[in-house]
Write an enzyme that holds these catalytic residues in place. Sequence first.
Site, PDB file in Angstrom:
ATOM      1  CG  ASP A 172      -7.071  26.957  20.924  1.00 50.26           C
ATOM      2  OD1 ASP A 172      -7.684  26.876  22.002  1.00 50.26           O
ATOM      3  OD2 ASP A 172      -6.460  25.999  20.411  1.00 50.26           O
TER       4      ASP A 172
ATOM      5  CG  ASP B 153      -5.571  21.916  18.978  1.00 54.25           C
ATOM      6  OD1 ASP B 153      -6.617  22.553  19.231  1.00 54.25           O
ATOM      7  OD2 ASP B 153      -4.679  21.713  19.824  1.00 54.25           O
TER       8      ASP B 153
END
Length: 261
Positions: A172, A138
């Site tokens: 995401d 991430d």
Amino acid sequence: MLVLLIDQASKFYIKTHFEYNQDVLMFGADWARLHFVENEGMAFGIKFDWQYGKLALSLFRILMVGGLIWYIRLLITARVPMGFVYSVGLITAGAVGNIIDSAFYGLVFSESPYHGGLAQVVPFGQGYADFLHGKVVDMLYFPMKWIHLPDWVPYFGGEDYLFFSPIFNVADAAITTGVLIILLFQRRFFRDGFEEPKTMATAAQMELPENTDAENTETGVEAEGPDFDGVNDTAASLEATEPVEPAGEKSSSGEEEVGKL
């Protein structure tokens, strides 16, 4: 496919060029940052806190992607609005992107140290984790504003909260965007329903045209009717073949009947 390529390219770059928890401003804005972290769970760092949670999550993702691909094929066959197909495609691409992390990053990358140092690409199978046990990379972080909740707010009153605190990746974002588009535009997508494939002629195409005789008369074409001429010819031929009794035999037989009387 484009979303998947952008997702993997950004993750590979961050994994090999950023130290863990390294933070870089984007566009010179304090509220938009690249911040490298890894997580073992779902989107936005959500995870299951039990022994086989990572394996179960990875298997669930694989099953979900298989179902989504099958569903997209059905949508294309049914000729649904392409906006809905693209939305489901975004969700599928995001799920595939995170599956790649879980399945292969642990096999091809070394561990990212928590206290400085970069991860390295290693020979396949010599990485930091087994198959389906890799960590998801991430890097997108948007800490826009701190919000203080009043004391009268139940459970959370009197606390300060950062909006938006989760750190996520392109996959995401694709999943979230696809879901939001479906929720916001579902009425428009399904307003006219699904269009069924046109594999058979419609009822209107199967109906015979009306007033055929009148149209044929106008165009100089005679309408076809029963063939009485053929019937008459057949009857005449049958009469011609019947045997005719000679006149002499008929008169003699009549005389015999009179004599008897």
